[in-house]
Motif scaffolding. Structure first.
Motif, PDB file in Angstrom:
ATOM      1  N   MET A  64       7.653   0.720  -3.021  1.00 38.16           N
ATOM      2  CA  MET A  64       7.463   2.079  -3.533  1.00 38.16           C
ATOM      3  C   MET A  64       8.808   2.679  -3.897  1.00 38.16           C
ATOM      4  O   MET A  64       9.741   2.636  -3.105  1.00 38.16           O
ATOM      5  CB  MET A  64       6.804   2.970  -2.462  1.00 38.16           C
ATOM      6  CG  MET A  64       5.378   2.632  -2.104  1.00 38.16           C
ATOM      7  SD  MET A  64       4.672   3.849  -0.957  1.00 38.16           S
ATOM      8  CE  MET A  64       5.684   3.548   0.514  1.00 38.16           C
ATOM      9  N   ASN A  65       8.885   3.234  -5.099  1.00 40.57           N
ATOM     10  CA  ASN A  65      10.056   4.003  -5.499  1.00 40.57           C
ATOM     11  C   ASN A  65       9.775   5.478  -5.261  1.00 40.57           C
ATOM     12  O   ASN A  65       8.702   5.972  -5.632  1.00 40.57           O
ATOM     13  CB  ASN A  65      10.367   3.788  -6.982  1.00 40.57           C
ATOM     14  CG  ASN A  65      10.813   2.368  -7.257  1.00 40.57           C
ATOM     15  OD1 ASN A  65      11.502   1.764  -6.439  1.00 40.57           O
ATOM     16  ND2 ASN A  65      10.424   1.835  -8.406  1.00 40.57           N
ATOM     17  N   CYS A  66      10.711   6.170  -4.653  1.00 44.72           N
ATOM     18  CA  CYS A  66      10.482   7.578  -4.351  1.00 44.72           C
ATOM     19  C   CYS A  66      11.607   8.461  -4.868  1.00 44.72           C
ATOM     20  O   CYS A  66      12.749   8.009  -5.045  1.00 44.72           O
ATOM     21  CB  CYS A  66      10.274   7.799  -2.858  1.00 44.72           C
ATOM     22  SG  CYS A  66      11.785   7.753  -1.865  1.00 44.72           S
ATOM     23  N   ASP A 110       9.869  -1.408   2.325  1.00 43.00           N
ATOM     24  CA  ASP A 110       9.255  -1.357   0.997  1.00 43.00           C
ATOM     25  C   ASP A 110       9.433  -0.007   0.314  1.00 43.00           C
ATOM     26  O   ASP A 110       8.755   0.296  -0.673  1.00 43.00           O
ATOM     27  CB  ASP A 110       7.760  -1.703   1.084  1.00 43.00           C
ATOM     28  CG  ASP A 110       6.955  -0.662   1.847  1.00 43.00           C
ATOM     29  OD1 ASP A 110       7.560   0.078   2.648  1.00 43.00           O
ATOM     30  OD2 ASP A 110       5.725  -0.590   1.646  1.00 43.00           O
ATOM     31  N   LEU A 111      10.335   0.814   0.819  1.00 43.35           N
ATOM     32  CA  LEU A 111      10.578   2.130   0.239  1.00 43.35           C
ATOM     33  C   LEU A 111      11.996   2.198  -0.316  1.00 43.35           C
ATOM     34  O   LEU A 111      12.971   1.975   0.417  1.00 43.35           O
ATOM     35  CB  LEU A 111      10.373   3.225   1.289  1.00 43.35           C
ATOM     36  CG  LEU A 111      10.519   4.666   0.795  1.00 43.35           C
ATOM     37  CD1 LEU A 111       9.471   4.990  -0.270  1.00 43.35           C
ATOM     38  CD2 LEU A 111      10.381   5.645   1.975  1.00 43.35           C
ATOM     39  N   ASP A 146       6.849   6.205  -7.879  1.00 43.48           N
ATOM     40  CA  ASP A 146       5.544   6.097  -7.220  1.00 43.48           C
ATOM     41  C   ASP A 146       5.264   7.285  -6.309  1.00 43.48           C
ATOM     42  O   ASP A 146       4.112   7.675  -6.133  1.00 43.48           O
ATOM     43  CB  ASP A 146       5.492   4.817  -6.368  1.00 43.48           C
ATOM     44  CG  ASP A 146       5.747   3.564  -7.163  1.00 43.48           C
ATOM     45  OD1 ASP A 146       5.099   3.402  -8.215  1.00 43.48           O
ATOM     46  OD2 ASP A 146       6.606   2.755  -6.752  1.00 43.48           O
ATOM     47  N   LEU A 147       6.331   7.834  -5.717  1.00 40.85           N
ATOM     48  CA  LEU A 147       6.163   8.793  -4.635  1.00 40.85           C
ATOM     49  C   LEU A 147       7.176   9.925  -4.734  1.00 40.85           C
ATOM     50  O   LEU A 147       8.357   9.692  -5.007  1.00 40.85           O
ATOM     51  CB  LEU A 147       6.326   8.063  -3.288  1.00 40.85           C
ATOM     52  CG  LEU A 147       6.303   8.891  -2.006  1.00 40.85           C
ATOM     53  CD1 LEU A 147       4.919   9.503  -1.774  1.00 40.85           C
ATOM     54  CD2 LEU A 147       6.693   8.011  -0.804  1.00 40.85           C
ATOM     55  N   PRO A 169       3.175  11.380  -9.627  1.00 38.20           N
ATOM     56  CA  PRO A 169       3.324  10.448  -8.507  1.00 38.20           C
ATOM     57  C   PRO A 169       2.488  10.912  -7.308  1.00 38.20           C
ATOM     58  O   PRO A 169       2.023  12.052  -7.258  1.00 38.20           O
ATOM     59  CB  PRO A 169       4.822  10.540  -8.180  1.00 38.20           C
ATOM     60  CG  PRO A 169       5.456  11.201  -9.357  1.00 38.20           C
ATOM     61  CD  PRO A 169       4.419  12.084  -9.944  1.00 38.20           C
ATOM     62  N   ARG A 214       0.725   4.652   0.739  1.00 42.07           N
ATOM     63  CA  ARG A 214       0.513   3.257   0.327  1.00 42.07           C
ATOM     64  C   ARG A 214      -0.940   2.996  -0.039  1.00 42.07           C
ATOM     65  O   ARG A 214      -1.237   2.264  -0.988  1.00 42.07           O
ATOM     66  CB  ARG A 214       0.923   2.305   1.462  1.00 42.07           C
ATOM     67  CG  ARG A 214       2.409   2.123   1.631  1.00 42.07           C
ATOM     68  CD  ARG A 214       2.713   0.983   2.587  1.00 42.07           C
ATOM     69  NE  ARG A 214       4.101   1.010   2.998  1.00 42.07           N
ATOM     70  CZ  ARG A 214       4.546   1.654   4.065  1.00 42.07           C
ATOM     71  NH1 ARG A 214       3.690   2.325   4.845  1.00 42.07           N
ATOM     72  NH2 ARG A 214       5.825   1.637   4.367  1.00 42.07           N
ATOM     73  N   ILE A 228      -1.434   4.315  -3.525  1.00 39.79           N
ATOM     74  CA  ILE A 228      -0.724   3.514  -4.523  1.00 39.79           C
ATOM     75  C   ILE A 228      -1.373   2.139  -4.671  1.00 39.79           C
ATOM     76  O   ILE A 228      -1.533   1.625  -5.779  1.00 39.79           O
ATOM     77  CB  ILE A 228       0.763   3.386  -4.145  1.00 39.79           C
ATOM     78  CG1 ILE A 228       1.433   4.766  -4.237  1.00 39.79           C
ATOM     79  CG2 ILE A 228       1.475   2.393  -5.054  1.00 39.79           C
ATOM     80  CD1 ILE A 228       2.825   4.814  -3.647  1.00 39.79           C
ATOM     81  N   ASP A 229      -1.762   1.539  -3.544  1.00 43.94           N
ATOM     82  CA  ASP A 229      -2.394   0.223  -3.594  1.00 43.94           C
ATOM     83  C   ASP A 229      -3.749   0.240  -4.297  1.00 43.94           C
ATOM     84  O   ASP A 229      -4.227  -0.792  -4.777  1.00 43.94           O
ATOM     85  CB  ASP A 229      -2.572  -0.341  -2.176  1.00 43.94           C
ATOM     86  CG  ASP A 229      -1.238  -0.742  -1.549  1.00 43.94           C
ATOM     87  OD1 ASP A 229      -0.243  -0.844  -2.299  1.00 43.94           O
ATOM     88  OD2 ASP A 229      -1.188  -0.934  -0.325  1.00 43.94           O
TER      89      ASP A 229
END
Length: 231
Positions: free
Chosen positions: A1-3, A25-26, A48-49, A73, A114, A117-118
């Motif tokens: 995840m890109n924040c 994963d962030l 994403d976030l 997002p 997540r 997003i998933d």
């Protein structure tokens, strides 16, 4: 995840970056000190976030969320105040964390993000279909639709009955009905809405749910029988 971290407080942004650095994963794609700056960054590089503060000059986090619309997002609000929580959840955000941010609470919010997003959906209503948020003793609580047996109007309040207890919500029954998914709930009386999959049986003109009788008004009986496919 890109924040993207959006907060007008430098220390708050640094704290979030430290927490994010510990999540495998962030990835922090950037940070902004205002909602307007965040808008510009999102145009250049979508994420994403959003880890989003609320009280900021010129444009609040709530206003930014409305401005971004549906193609936004996933959003986790992080605020020093609880008073915006209900308004925030009405915007279908993933979560609402109060400062100071506790690591365990941060991880919990990321788990919810997540899931959204998933699901490969940009619209957070997909996640909101599973629950609603209510105020319980000055705490905003998540209540899953699958926990609700039935809703009962009591004057200016609605009692949301679950297996173990009920929650009193200051709201008209019509408003509650609009929040409950029609595919799971049905109105059976001017004062009652029931979860279809929680109905045990029908006897003497009433539904039995969780061992308790719920009246069925004649005006709603045909729709109920059709919904239940009663032979």
């Amino acid at each position: 995840m890109n924040c993207l971290i959006v907060d007008d407080n430098k220390i708050a942004r640094a704290t979030l970056k430290q927490l994010a650095a510990q999540i495998s994963d962030l990835k922090v794609a950037g940070e902004a000190s205002s909602a307007l700056e965040a808008c510009n960054l999102l145009r250049e590089k979508p994420v994403d976030l959003l880890l989003l503060d609320i009280e900021m000059e010129e444009m609040t986090g709530l206003e930014l969320t409305r401005h971004l619309g549906e193609n936004r997002p996933v959003i986790i609000f992080i605020s020093a105040k609880e008073e915006y929580a209900i308004e925030a959840f009405e915007l279908n955000v993933a979560d609402y964390i109060t400062k100071p941010v506790q690591p365990a609470r941060f991880l919990q919010a990321l788990d919810r993000a997540r899931e959204i997003i998933d699901s490969k959906s940009e619209h957070i209503n997909v996640h909101a279909d599973a629950f609603l948020f209510i105020r319980d003793s000055n705490v905003v609580k998540r209540l899953g639709f699958d926990e609700i047996l039935y809703a009962e109007a009591m004057g200016d309040y609605v009692k949301l009955h679950t297996t173990h207890r009920f929650y009193a919500v200051h709201s008209p029954l019509k408003t509650v009905e609009e929040r409950l998914p029609a595919q799971r709930f049905i109105r059976v009386h001017r004062s009652y809405i029931v979860a279809v999959d929680k109905i045990d049986r029908i006897e003497q003109g009433a539904l039995v749910i969780g061992g308790k009788p719920v009246p069925v008004a004649d005006a709603y009986r045909n729709a109920l029988n059709k919904r239940l496919n009663v032979l």
